[in-house]
Design a protein around this motif. Structure first.
Motif, PDB file in Angstrom:
ATOM      1  N   ILE A  71       0.861  -1.186   0.000  1.00  0.00           N
ATOM      2  CA  ILE A  71       0.000   0.000   0.000  1.00  0.00           C
ATOM      3  C   ILE A  71       0.893   1.230   0.000  1.00  0.00           C
ATOM      4  CG2 ILE A  71      -1.632   1.382   1.344  1.00  0.00           C
ATOM      5  CD1 ILE A  71      -2.774  -1.228   2.427  1.00  0.00           C
TER       6      ILE A  71
ATOM      7  N   TRP B 289       3.159   0.693   3.223  1.00  0.00           N
ATOM      8  CA  TRP B 289       2.868  -0.372   4.171  1.00  0.00           C
ATOM      9  C   TRP B 289       2.948  -1.674   3.394  1.00  0.00           C
ATOM     10  CZ3 TRP B 289      -2.159   2.554   5.616  1.00  0.00           C
ATOM     11  CH2 TRP B 289      -1.881   3.563   6.557  1.00  0.00           C
TER      12      TRP B 289
ATOM     13  N   ALA C  13       0.447  -3.730   6.124  1.00  0.00           N
ATOM     14  CA  ALA C  13      -0.627  -3.486   5.152  1.00  0.00           C
ATOM     15  C   ALA C  13      -1.895  -4.216   5.572  1.00  0.00           C
ATOM     16  CB  ALA C  13      -0.190  -3.925   3.756  1.00  0.00           C
TER      17      ALA C  13
END
Length: 132
Positions: free
Chosen positions: A14, A38, A43
């Motif tokens: 992410i 992330w 994430a």
């Protein structure tokens, strides 16, 4: 908050975006600086937190999102989906090939503890460095 299930399962990375404006066109990504990333458990934890955002009422601010995410699978090709969060009008707008019309616009309680925790996560992202 509802997220596209299959795309969430495929999410490997992410990007956290500090949104600077609304997109120029419908298919353009939300512009802004990538504040960080992330991955892996981080994430998954962030997505799980987003799924706990309680529904809320729409507030009128004109939709001026400050934070967003772009989710990618392990090929790191095109984003699976992106979400832009406005903590003033309590609205999140999502788009991408995995996003249905029912998921595209949602309202959340921005004052609820999960929303405040998500906002704190956004603000705590180390700029530009992938995290795990």
């Amino acid at each position: 908050m509802l997220l596209p299930e299959d795309a969430v399962a495929a999410t490997a990375l992410i990007e956290v975006v500090r949104i600077s404006a609304l997109p120029a066109g419908r298919s353009d990504p939300y512009p802004g600086e990538v504040a960080g990333h992330w991955a892996d458990g981080e994430a998954a934890a962030a997505l799980a937190l987003m799924e706990t955002l309680p529904p809320g009422e729409q507030h009128r601010c004109g939709f001026s999102p400050g934070w967003g995410i772009r989710a990618y699978d392990d090929t790191l090709g095109l984003a699976l989906y992106e979400a832009a969060f406005c903590f003033r009008c309590h609205e999140v707008r999502m788009r991408g090939t995995a996003v249905t019309a029912a998921l595209a616009t949602q309202f959340f309680d921005a004052d609820a503890p999960p929303a405040q925790e998500l906002l704190a996560l956004f603000r705590a992202v180390p700029r530009g460095r992938p995290t795990g």
